[in-house]
Design a protein around this motif. Structure first.
Motif, short mmCIF file in Angstrom:
data_model
loop_
_atom_site.label_atom_id
_atom_site.label_comp_id
_atom_site.label_asym_id
_atom_site.label_seq_id
_atom_site.Cartn_x
_atom_site.Cartn_y
_atom_site.Cartn_z
N GLY A 105 0.81 -1.21 0.00
CA GLY A 105 0.00 0.00 0.00
C GLY A 105 0.85 1.26 0.00
O GLY A 105 0.48 2.28 -0.60
N ASP A 106 2.01 1.20 0.66
CA ASP A 106 2.92 2.35 0.65
C ASP A 106 3.55 2.54 -0.72
O ASP A 106 3.72 3.67 -1.18
CB ASP A 106 4.04 2.14 1.69
CG ASP A 106 3.51 2.01 3.10
OD1 ASP A 106 2.63 2.80 3.48
OD2 ASP A 106 3.97 1.10 3.82
N ARG A 108 2.42 1.43 -3.75
CA ARG A 108 1.53 1.66 -4.89
C ARG A 108 0.88 3.04 -4.86
O ARG A 108 0.26 3.45 -5.84
CB ARG A 108 0.46 0.58 -4.94
CG ARG A 108 -0.63 0.68 -3.90
CD ARG A 108 -1.52 -0.54 -3.93
NE ARG A 108 -2.66 -0.41 -3.05
CZ ARG A 108 -3.38 -1.43 -2.63
NH1 ARG A 108 -3.06 -2.66 -3.00
NH2 ARG A 108 -4.43 -1.25 -1.85
N ASP A 109 1.04 3.76 -3.75
CA ASP A 109 0.56 5.13 -3.68
C ASP A 109 1.71 6.04 -4.08
O ASP A 109 2.77 6.05 -3.44
CB ASP A 109 0.09 5.46 -2.26
CG ASP A 109 -0.42 6.88 -2.12
OD1 ASP A 109 -1.65 7.08 -2.21
OD2 ASP A 109 0.42 7.79 -1.94
N GLU A 111 2.40 9.22 -3.95
CA GLU A 111 2.91 10.20 -3.00
C GLU A 111 3.77 9.53 -1.93
O GLU A 111 4.86 10.00 -1.59
CB GLU A 111 1.75 10.96 -2.35
CG GLU A 111 2.19 12.07 -1.41
CD GLU A 111 1.02 12.87 -0.85
OE1 GLU A 111 1.26 13.77 -0.03
OE2 GLU A 111 -0.14 12.59 -1.23
N ARG A 112 3.28 8.38 -1.41
CA ARG A 112 4.07 7.66 -0.41
C ARG A 112 5.32 7.04 -1.02
O ARG A 112 6.38 6.95 -0.39
CB ARG A 112 3.21 6.59 0.27
CG ARG A 112 2.30 7.16 1.35
CD ARG A 112 1.54 6.06 2.06
NE ARG A 112 0.38 5.63 1.31
CZ ARG A 112 -0.35 4.57 1.62
NH1 ARG A 112 -0.01 3.80 2.64
NH2 ARG A 112 -1.41 4.26 0.91
N TYR A 113 5.20 6.58 -2.27
CA TYR A 113 6.35 6.01 -2.98
C TYR A 113 7.46 7.05 -3.10
O TYR A 113 8.63 6.75 -2.83
CB TYR A 113 5.89 5.56 -4.36
CG TYR A 113 6.96 4.94 -5.24
CD1 TYR A 113 7.32 3.61 -5.11
CD2 TYR A 113 7.59 5.70 -6.24
CE1 TYR A 113 8.29 3.04 -5.92
CE2 TYR A 113 8.56 5.14 -7.05
CZ TYR A 113 8.90 3.81 -6.89
OH TYR A 113 9.85 3.25 -7.69
N ALA A 272 2.52 -0.19 -8.96
CA ALA A 272 1.14 0.20 -8.69
C ALA A 272 0.18 -0.94 -9.00
O ALA A 272 0.38 -1.68 -9.98
CB ALA A 272 0.78 1.43 -9.52
N GLN A 275 -6.76 -0.60 -9.54
CA GLN A 275 -7.92 -0.55 -8.64
C GLN A 275 -9.22 -0.88 -9.36
O GLN A 275 -10.26 -1.02 -8.72
CB GLN A 275 -8.01 0.84 -8.01
CG GLN A 275 -6.75 1.26 -7.26
CD GLN A 275 -6.38 0.27 -6.17
OE1 GLN A 275 -7.15 0.04 -5.25
NE2 GLN A 275 -5.20 -0.33 -6.29
N ASP A 311 -6.30 7.09 -9.36
CA ASP A 311 -5.99 5.68 -9.17
C ASP A 311 -5.43 5.07 -10.45
O ASP A 311 -5.65 5.57 -11.56
CB ASP A 311 -7.25 4.90 -8.76
CG ASP A 311 -7.57 5.05 -7.29
OD1 ASP A 311 -6.72 5.57 -6.54
OD2 ASP A 311 -8.69 4.65 -6.88
N THR A 327 -3.23 6.03 -15.25
CA THR A 327 -3.80 6.84 -14.18
C THR A 327 -5.07 7.51 -14.70
O THR A 327 -5.04 8.20 -15.73
CB THR A 327 -2.81 7.92 -13.72
OG1 THR A 327 -1.61 7.29 -13.28
CG2 THR A 327 -3.39 8.75 -12.58
#
Length: 369
Positions: A105-106, A108-109, A111-113, A272, A275, A311, A327
């Protein structure tokens, strides 16, 4: 590219090296690996360590009959074993190390990546060894990578490494399972990962690891497409690391792409998770096979799943052919609404009033198998 002329190395260590007897961390194999890391750093190379083993390291703290029971207990073992594993690594070094625990989850996002990238780069800049593991204590089926082979490839891409070392319990990739066939031959170099290469991958031979040769091939495919030379080597042999430091290949090396994927497209393709799905009409599908093409609402047949703006979605044909990951600029709710209104007289005007559902630069074409 080899170790002797590399700039940044990611090393993946499996559970069998950390806790070979599943009774806590042992220095039996780790000391040699730690010395290799020290020598790499002394040569001016930056190192990132992806270390499995938290469950194996912590299992001895729980009753014997609990080791193969519930997922909850395994999470508890991971939580307890993670501290022991970090303490073990820290004892080997006279420089600081840092712990980074991740879930898919970290990664594939986006911003967190990017935040993970910044953290790793900052640690390396200050001479601190990043030690990365999947956060087994909290991850769920939906959020987990599942094996540290693929995690190491994602980390290598995020860290802009030029070499990925995956330490295994065999010397490398063989043309057949060496545990079953005496005439199995080691393949020293793989220039292209094809279906034939995947067919050579057998099952895991370790009793404590979760990754087999197939996951290592998957990881190699992720890494090489980012321009990263990838090795599968035997982490149980001291000679492995002596040969690597001498610029030799002790196992199997997978050569990087001549033209690596752009970082954004690599992240979308290999990290990623989609979804939902956007199923497109035949005409657009044919155009997309040739080049990335913005997707307009009128080219959508229907959508599947629930997704939000920003997503990652899978773009495919009615027959199920996977064309691209992309995206999306609009949610599944709006796209479903457009599909439901397809027969109304004002639908065309509504479709024309919105911009591209997917922009051309936000499309990552998928290779055809």
């Amino acid at each position: 590219m080899n170790i002797s002329n590399s700039r940044r190395i990611v090393i993946k260590i499996g559970s069998a090296l950390i806790a070979p007897d599943q009774d806590g961390c042992r220095a039996r194999y780790l000391l040699t690996i730690a010395q290799f890391i020290v020598r790499c750093r002394a040569m001016g190379k930056e190192v990132v360590l992806v270390s499995s083993g938290s469950v194996a390291a912590g299992s001895h703290l729980f009753p014997e009959d609990a080791k193969n029971s519930s997922v909850v207990l395994k999470k508890a073992m991971a939580a307890a074993g993670q501290t022991e594993m970090m303490a073990t690594w820290d004892r080997f070094f006279d420089f600081p190390s840092a712990q980074i625990l991740l879930t898919h989850g970290d990664l594939r996002d986006l911003e967190r990546y990017n935040s993970i990238r910044e953290t790793v780069f900052t640690l390396l800049e200050h001479g601190i060894l990043p030690i990365i593991n999947e956060n087994d204590a909290v991850t769920t089926d939906e959020l987990k990578v599942g094996d540290n082979d693929n995690l190491s490839a994602m980390v290598a891409a995020a860290a802009d490494a030029d070499v990925l070392l995956m330490c295994s319990d065999v010397d490398g990739l063989y043309d057949k399972n060496p545990n079953l066939h005496e005439d199995a031959s080691l393949i020293p170099q793989v220039s292209e990962i094809s279906e034939d290469i995947y067919a050579m991958a057998g099952c895991a031979t370790s009793q404590v690891g979760t990754g087999g040769m197939k996951t290592k091939i998957e990881a190699a495919e992720k890494a090489t497409s980012h321009g990263i030379s990838t090795y599968i080597v035997n982490g149980f042999k001291e000679s492995t690391f002596e040969k690597l430091l001498a610029g030799e290949n002790p196992g199997t090396v997978f050569l990087p792409y001549d033209e690596p994927m752009h970082a954004q497209q690599h992240w979308m393709t290999h990290t990623a998770s989609e979804q939902g799905e956007i199923i497109v009409e035949h005409g657009y599908a044919e155009d997309l096979k040739d080049h990335a093409e913005p997707l307009a609402a009128e080219n959508i047949s229907h959508v599947q799943g629930e997704f939000s703006v920003g997503d990652t979605v899978l773009v495919r044909t009615e027959k199920g052919e996977r064309l691209a990951k992309a995206t999306t600029n609009y949610s599944s709710c709006l796209l479903n609404f457009l599909a439901e209104q397809e027969q109304t007289s004002d639908n065309g005007h509504l479709q024309e009033s919105i911009g591209p559902v997917i922009s051309g630069q936000d499309i990552a074409m998928l290779e055809k198998s």
